[in-house]
Design an enzyme around this catalytic site. Structure first.
Site, PDB file in Angstrom:
ATOM      1  N   THR A  66       7.175  -7.979 -17.651  1.00 48.09           N
ATOM      2  CA  THR A  66       6.387  -8.183 -16.438  1.00 48.09           C
ATOM      3  C   THR A  66       5.974  -6.830 -15.881  1.00 48.09           C
ATOM      4  OG1 THR A  66       6.305  -9.403 -14.366  1.00 48.09           O
ATOM      5  CG2 THR A  66       8.455  -8.494 -14.952  1.00 48.09           C
ATOM      6  N   LYS A  70       3.244  -4.448 -18.959  1.00 50.51           N
ATOM      7  CA  LYS A  70       2.591  -5.321 -19.950  1.00 50.51           C
ATOM      8  C   LYS A  70       1.652  -4.560 -20.899  1.00 50.51           C
ATOM      9  CE  LYS A  70       2.818  -9.557 -17.221  1.00 50.51           C
ATOM     10  NZ  LYS A  70       2.109 -10.768 -16.793  1.00 50.51           N
ATOM     11  N   ASP A 107       0.450 -15.640 -21.049  1.00 45.91           N
ATOM     12  CA  ASP A 107      -0.048 -15.846 -19.680  1.00 45.91           C
ATOM     13  C   ASP A 107      -1.303 -16.730 -19.676  1.00 45.91           C
ATOM     14  OD1 ASP A 107       1.921 -14.388 -18.357  1.00 45.91           O
ATOM     15  OD2 ASP A 107       0.810 -12.499 -18.498  1.00 45.91           O
ATOM     16  N   ALA A 134      -9.534  -7.266 -10.902  1.00 44.12           N
ATOM     17  CA  ALA A 134      -9.850  -6.622 -12.180  1.00 44.12           C
ATOM     18  C   ALA A 134      -8.641  -5.876 -12.735  1.00 44.12           C
ATOM     19  CB  ALA A 134     -11.044  -5.682 -12.022  1.00 44.12           C
ATOM     20  N   GLY A 135      -7.443  -6.331 -12.377  1.00 39.23           N
ATOM     21  CA  GLY A 135      -6.220  -5.765 -12.945  1.00 39.23           C
ATOM     22  C   GLY A 135      -5.841  -6.514 -14.208  1.00 39.23           C
ATOM     23  N   ARG A 158     -13.405  -5.857  -5.754  1.00 45.53           N
ATOM     24  CA  ARG A 158     -13.713  -4.891  -4.693  1.00 45.53           C
ATOM     25  C   ARG A 158     -14.317  -3.636  -5.319  1.00 45.53           C
ATOM     26  NH1 ARG A 158      -8.442  -3.684  -1.301  1.00 45.53           N
ATOM     27  NH2 ARG A 158      -7.849  -2.766  -3.296  1.00 45.53           N
ATOM     28  N   MET A 220      -3.063 -17.027  -8.603  1.00 40.34           N
ATOM     29  CA  MET A 220      -1.937 -16.625  -9.455  1.00 40.34           C
ATOM     30  C   MET A 220      -0.686 -16.320  -8.635  1.00 40.34           C
ATOM     31  SD  MET A 220      -3.363 -14.289 -12.514  1.00 40.34           S
ATOM     32  CE  MET A 220      -4.622 -14.879 -13.627  1.00 40.34           C
TER      33      MET A 220
HETATM   34  P1  ATR Z   1      -2.449  -6.779 -11.856  1.00 40.22           P
HETATM   35  O1  ATR Z   1      -1.176  -6.994 -11.138  1.00 40.22           O
HETATM   36  O2  ATR Z   1      -3.167  -8.035 -12.181  1.00 40.22           O
HETATM   37  O3  ATR Z   1      -2.409  -5.801 -12.984  1.00 40.22           O
HETATM   38  P2  ATR Z   1      -3.519  -4.698 -10.175  1.00 40.22           P
HETATM   39  O4  ATR Z   1      -3.833  -3.728 -11.256  1.00 40.22           O
HETATM   40  O5  ATR Z   1      -2.412  -4.426  -9.239  1.00 40.22           O
HETATM   41  O6  ATR Z   1      -3.380  -6.164 -10.752  1.00 40.22           O
HETATM   42  O7  ATR Z   1      -4.860  -4.947  -9.383  1.00 40.22           O
HETATM   43  C1  ATR Z   1      -4.871  -5.696  -8.242  1.00 40.22           C
HETATM   44  C2  ATR Z   1      -6.285  -6.228  -8.030  1.00 40.22           C
HETATM   45  O8  ATR Z   1      -6.314  -6.790  -6.731  1.00 40.22           O
HETATM   46  C3  ATR Z   1      -7.366  -5.174  -8.067  1.00 40.22           C
HETATM   47  O9  ATR Z   1      -8.482  -5.745  -8.708  1.00 40.22           O
HETATM   48  C4  ATR Z   1      -7.636  -4.882  -6.593  1.00 40.22           C
HETATM   49  O10 ATR Z   1      -8.958  -4.482  -6.325  1.00 40.22           O
HETATM   50  P3  ATR Z   1      -9.439  -2.954  -6.626  1.00 40.22           P
HETATM   51  O11 ATR Z   1      -9.635  -2.872  -8.103  1.00 40.22           O
HETATM   52  O12 ATR Z   1     -10.685  -2.803  -5.861  1.00 40.22           O
HETATM   53  O13 ATR Z   1      -8.315  -2.084  -6.125  1.00 40.22           O
HETATM   54  C5  ATR Z   1      -7.399  -6.247  -6.003  1.00 40.22           C
HETATM   55  N1  ATR Z   1      -7.007  -6.256  -4.586  1.00 40.22           N
HETATM   56  C6  ATR Z   1      -5.794  -5.986  -4.069  1.00 40.22           C
HETATM   57  N2  ATR Z   1      -5.777  -6.154  -2.730  1.00 40.22           N
HETATM   58  C7  ATR Z   1      -7.018  -6.559  -2.381  1.00 40.22           C
HETATM   59  C8  ATR Z   1      -7.652  -6.907  -1.160  1.00 40.22           C
HETATM   60  N3  ATR Z   1      -6.969  -6.897   0.006  1.00 40.22           N
HETATM   61  N4  ATR Z   1      -8.944  -7.265  -1.190  1.00 40.22           N
HETATM   62  C9  ATR Z   1      -9.618  -7.289  -2.359  1.00 40.22           C
HETATM   63  N5  ATR Z   1      -9.098  -6.979  -3.546  1.00 40.22           N
HETATM   64  C10 ATR Z   1      -7.809  -6.617  -3.571  1.00 40.22           C
END
Ligand code: ATR
Length: 280
Positions: A66, A70, A107, A134-135, A158, A220
């Site tokens: 996790t 990953k 997943d 986009a994470g 964003r 999610m």
């Molecule tokens: P993961 O856990 O899926 O790998 P991450 O890499 O932590 O995800 O990314 C979190 C995602 O949530 C990102 O796409 C982030 O947007 P940015 O790429 O612009 O940073 C998005 N995110 C987190 N908080 C947010 C908020 N309050 N409003 C909009 N987008 C948000």
């Protein structure tokens, strides 16, 4: 009872104390009468590579992986399933007796299983889907829908450049968050894969009313189970799918990879997970 023949598997992450996976897997193990145990491993980022390499040879049969490991897990493996390569991440590592490591990603299966369970009749081939974020979670969802035959995946983020980086690899269309209303036109589903909505965090400000009335809305995040995002979708009378169904959905094929058979159907792990969520 733990014996000398007990099969050991587990989950690695950081933090890991709140992971629900040990409860799910150990509940299934007990119900199936398998001589196995599933334990949490908290590992620091600098030690993750050493930790995984040291398990080569199947002393531990497998690991769920996790956050935040990953991507690294996929890189460390000798072989990977197509779905893990497409997702750019592995949530499952299987240690083979010959010393090699196989990476998989369940997943996406979990995501589609969640839709099948909570939005019966949902057909991923029936139209475009919008994914928020986009994470790693968003990329995994995009890979899963693409592999399931979805005609177009729209990534809404964003930071639009990060959305573009996903569509450059997997196809589809990238949007900035300010254009979410356009991205929602004609979709069959919207998936929130951002961290917004996590317990204590604010809602994601997107116009869900721009989705067709038949669209299914999924988050999610499973803590809280009904996020502010899902609550808004319900108020608009959209069908919703929660993150707990996805968590359980990814655990089912993980269990099979570690212990060689599917988990017993009679164990109600959702009820168990809901109890744990209530307590925490
Ligand atoms: P993961 O856990 O899926 O790998 P991450 O890499 O932590 O995800 O990314 C979190 C995602 O949530 C990102 O796409 C982030 O947007 P940015 O790429 O612009 O940073 C998005 N995110 C987190 N908080 C947010 C908020 N309050 N409003 C909009 N987008 C948000």
């Amino acid at each position: 009872m733990i014996s000398g023949a007990t099969l050991v598997a587990g989950v690695v992450g950081n933090p890991i104390a709140h992971s629900m996976s040990p409860a799910l897997h150990n509940s299934w193990l007990a119900a199936a009468g398998i001589d196995g145990v599933y334990v949490p491993f908290r590992v620091t980022p600098e030690r993750f590579g050493d930790f995984v390499v040291a398990l080569r040879g199947a002393s531990v049969t497998g690991l769920n992986v996790t956050l935040p490991f990953k991507g690294q897990a996929l890189e460390l493996a000798d072989r990977a399933s197509d779905r893990a390569s497409m997702a750019g991440a592995a949530n499952v590592l299987v240690f083979q007796a010959d010393g090699t490591i196989f990476a998989d990603n369940t997943d996406g299966l979990g995501l589609l299983a969640a839709f099948a369970e909570q939005a019966p009749g949902f057909d991923p081939t029936a139209g475009p889907v919008a994914i928020l974020g986009a994470g790693g979670g968003a990329r995994g969802a995009a890979a899963a829908f693409t592999a399931a035959g979805c005609p177009q995946v729209r990534i809404v983020n964003r930071t639009q450049a990060k959305a573009q980086a996903i569509t450059d690899v997997l196809g589809g269309e990238a949007f900035g968050l300010h254009r979410a209303a356009v991205a929602f036109e004609g979709v069959i589903a919207v998936v929130n894969a951002t961290s917004a909505g996590l317990a204590g965090e604010g809602d994601l400000d997107v116009p869900l009313e721009a989705t067709p009335s038949g669209a299914v809305v999924m988050d999610m995040v499973y803590k809280p189970l009904v996020t502010p995002f899902l609550a808004r979708a319900r108020a608009l009378e959209r069908r919703t799918v929660d993150g707990l169904a996805m968590l359980i959905g990814q655990a089912v094929p993980s269990f099979e990879a570690f212990y060689g058979r599917p988990p017993p159907r009679e164990a109600d792990v959702r009820a168990l997970a809901l109890k744990i969520l209530e307590r925490s």
